[in-house]
Design a protein around this motif. Sequence first.
Motif, PDB file in Angstrom:
ATOM      1  N   UNK A  31       0.851  -1.246  -0.053  1.00 31.58           N
ATOM      2  CA  UNK A  31       0.006  -0.104   0.002  1.00 31.58           C
ATOM      3  C   UNK A  31       0.864   1.129  -0.140  1.00 31.58           C
ATOM      4  N   UNK A  32       0.558   2.187  -0.773  1.00 30.51           N
ATOM      5  CA  UNK A  32       1.067   3.342  -0.632  1.00 30.51           C
ATOM      6  C   UNK A  32       0.510   4.315   0.403  1.00 30.51           C
ATOM      7  N   UNK A  33       1.078   5.134   1.041  1.00 31.21           N
ATOM      8  CA  UNK A  33       0.731   6.178   1.967  1.00 31.21           C
ATOM      9  C   UNK A  33       1.074   7.568   1.710  1.00 31.21           C
ATOM     10  N   UNK A  34       0.361   8.313   1.111  1.00 29.24           N
ATOM     11  CA  UNK A  34       0.963   9.545   0.832  1.00 29.24           C
ATOM     12  C   UNK A  34       0.738  10.755   1.652  1.00 29.24           C
ATOM     13  N   UNK A  35       1.817  11.583   1.764  1.00 22.66           N
ATOM     14  CA  UNK A  35       1.744  12.634   2.700  1.00 22.66           C
ATOM     15  C   UNK A  35       1.869  14.115   2.065  1.00 22.66           C
ATOM     16  N   UNK A  36       2.036  15.076   2.639  1.00 24.82           N
ATOM     17  CA  UNK A  36       2.241  16.455   2.114  1.00 24.82           C
ATOM     18  C   UNK A  36       3.219  16.709   0.989  1.00 24.82           C
ATOM     19  N   UNK A  37       4.269  15.724   1.027  1.00 27.11           N
ATOM     20  CA  UNK A  37       5.137  16.119  -0.126  1.00 27.11           C
ATOM     21  C   UNK A  37       4.973  15.884  -1.347  1.00 27.11           C
ATOM     22  N   UNK A  38       3.906  15.220  -1.615  1.00 22.06           N
ATOM     23  CA  UNK A  38       3.090  14.719  -2.773  1.00 22.06           C
ATOM     24  C   UNK A  38       2.432  16.233  -3.140  1.00 22.06           C
ATOM     25  N   UNK A  39       1.892  17.196  -1.944  1.00 20.71           N
ATOM     26  CA  UNK A  39       1.093  18.351  -2.508  1.00 20.71           C
ATOM     27  C   UNK A  39       2.374  19.395  -2.873  1.00 20.71           C
ATOM     28  N   UNK A  40       3.187  19.571  -2.154  1.00 17.21           N
ATOM     29  CA  UNK A  40       4.298  20.536  -2.172  1.00 17.21           C
ATOM     30  C   UNK A  40       4.967  20.402  -3.510  1.00 17.21           C
ATOM     31  N   UNK A  41       5.309  19.173  -3.947  1.00 18.11           N
ATOM     32  CA  UNK A  41       6.142  19.205  -5.265  1.00 18.11           C
ATOM     33  C   UNK A  41       5.224  18.925  -6.525  1.00 18.11           C
ATOM     34  N   UNK A  42       3.808  19.275  -6.311  1.00 19.10           N
ATOM     35  CA  UNK A  42       2.838  18.869  -7.368  1.00 19.10           C
ATOM     36  C   UNK A  42       3.205  17.341  -7.998  1.00 19.10           C
ATOM     37  N   UNK A  43       3.458  16.441  -7.491  1.00 20.71           N
ATOM     38  CA  UNK A  43       3.625  15.227  -7.718  1.00 20.71           C
ATOM     39  C   UNK A  43       2.399  14.358  -7.707  1.00 20.71           C
ATOM     40  N   UNK A  44       1.196  14.605  -7.595  1.00 19.54           N
ATOM     41  CA  UNK A  44       0.070  14.088  -7.840  1.00 19.54           C
ATOM     42  C   UNK A  44      -0.182  13.183  -9.181  1.00 19.54           C
ATOM     43  N   UNK A  45      -0.008  13.931 -10.282  1.00 18.49           N
ATOM     44  CA  UNK A  45      -0.122  13.174 -11.497  1.00 18.49           C
ATOM     45  C   UNK A  45       0.903  11.974 -11.658  1.00 18.49           C
ATOM     46  N   UNK A  46       2.058  12.138 -11.033  1.00 20.17           N
ATOM     47  CA  UNK A  46       3.080  11.050 -11.075  1.00 20.17           C
ATOM     48  C   UNK A  46       2.715  10.081 -10.175  1.00 20.17           C
TER      49      UNK A  46
END
Length: 465
Positions: free
Chosen positions: A205-220
């Motif tokens: 399972x992936x567990x996503x945190x705030x770094x995904x948002x700060x780096x605009x990495x949601x698409x990836x």
Amino acid sequence: MITGAQALVACLQREGIDHVFGIPGTMNLPILDVLRGTPEIRFVLTRHEQGAAFMAYGYARSLHRPAVVTATEGPGVTNLVTGIGAAYKGYVPLISVSGAQELWVREKDASQDIDQVTLHRPITKWAYSVPAASKLQEAVRRAFRVALAEPQGPVHLDASRDILLEQCEPEPIAPAAYRPTSLPTCAAAELDRAAQTIAQARRPIFLAGGGVLRENALGALQALAEATGIPVATLQYHPDAFPTTHALALGPLGRNGWSSANRAMPEADVVIALGAHIDLFSTTFKYGIISREAKLIHHSTVATDIGVVFPVAQAVVGSTLSFIEGLRARVERKWEWTSVARLRREWDEERRRLLDYNARPILPPVVAHAMREALPPEGIMVVDAGNAGKHMRVFMDTHQPDSFMYISDWGSVGAGLPIAMGAKLARPKQPVMAAVGDMGMMCNIGELETAVRERIAVVCVVYND
């Protein structure tokens, strides 16, 4: 030659600052005088310094770039402290540029004179009192460098009126000449090792945190999840780090989280935390939601975030985007979690059972559901601390990144309205709504006047709870 205040504002302009929040007073008036002649920067006059700090918080967090707040010395500065503390706990690059008592009367028990630097040290990454105009531009450059370095966070600068009016030489140095503008990438060897561990997993399972948002990495991240079939849970403060409307979304983890995430996570034998600061609400800091037997691959841009709560099988440090893209290039296997759709259906049914439209008075879950239905997919929901936020998190389906905001790891009741106002100023084309309890509304109710005067169109729903 220019004045210290002119030099300070020129530094802000070079950093792209277009809003300053605050209240004028004796010792920061020179800054306000310069801002009045600087149309590129909008000064937002608030009714209380705490409201100004929270507006700056909302602005900075919405855009993932620094915001500036100003206050006068003594009680003006102490009124900022709660908002600055929130920025410290939430990794928000808020910069306080405030007044201080003049040097010649300091340490003589003068009116409104306290040691403002010592006051701010526990809740900032750096606090500094500028001793002369010749040091002012250097201090501002360092303030932005420190605030934006990982982990991001607030900085406090103060200077007295005499320093702000003192003459100095201009130092027109571009930001790229004094601070990094990108994060280091994850090491290839660490990515290889992480990919090998994931490839051997039965139920990752992936567990996503705030770094995904700060780096605009949601698409990836979305591309990685779809390529591997690995479901994604989020930390509770960042349910918008992966859209809950996606077929592989489990929703936010932990207390007041979603049962779909809380039931799936204990089954995982490998948990991959991406850009994650493991928080109390998401995990209770105990094994259970995350299995003791699970291998935890913890990625963060901040080495000191890793291994604090749970021992890790592997630590990976570097940019969140490079970690996600590195795994995408290396993990070739595809999993099929047949239980994801079932868990989501069961959770949706649990939520539906909370909606009793005939009950009087109106129940909080009914209000929370109506708010989510009324807010367009691109809208931003700001949730205050307290029970209003608890109900809102249950019904907060997310569609896009940066569409949910909570006073992360601080729980300051009363922050909701001013944070929403800051978010609206940052993203004026997006609808913004705040869920606030009745006590929380009264904490900063004076900012309603600010919203009317400054034409900041937010919808604030008050729970009589």
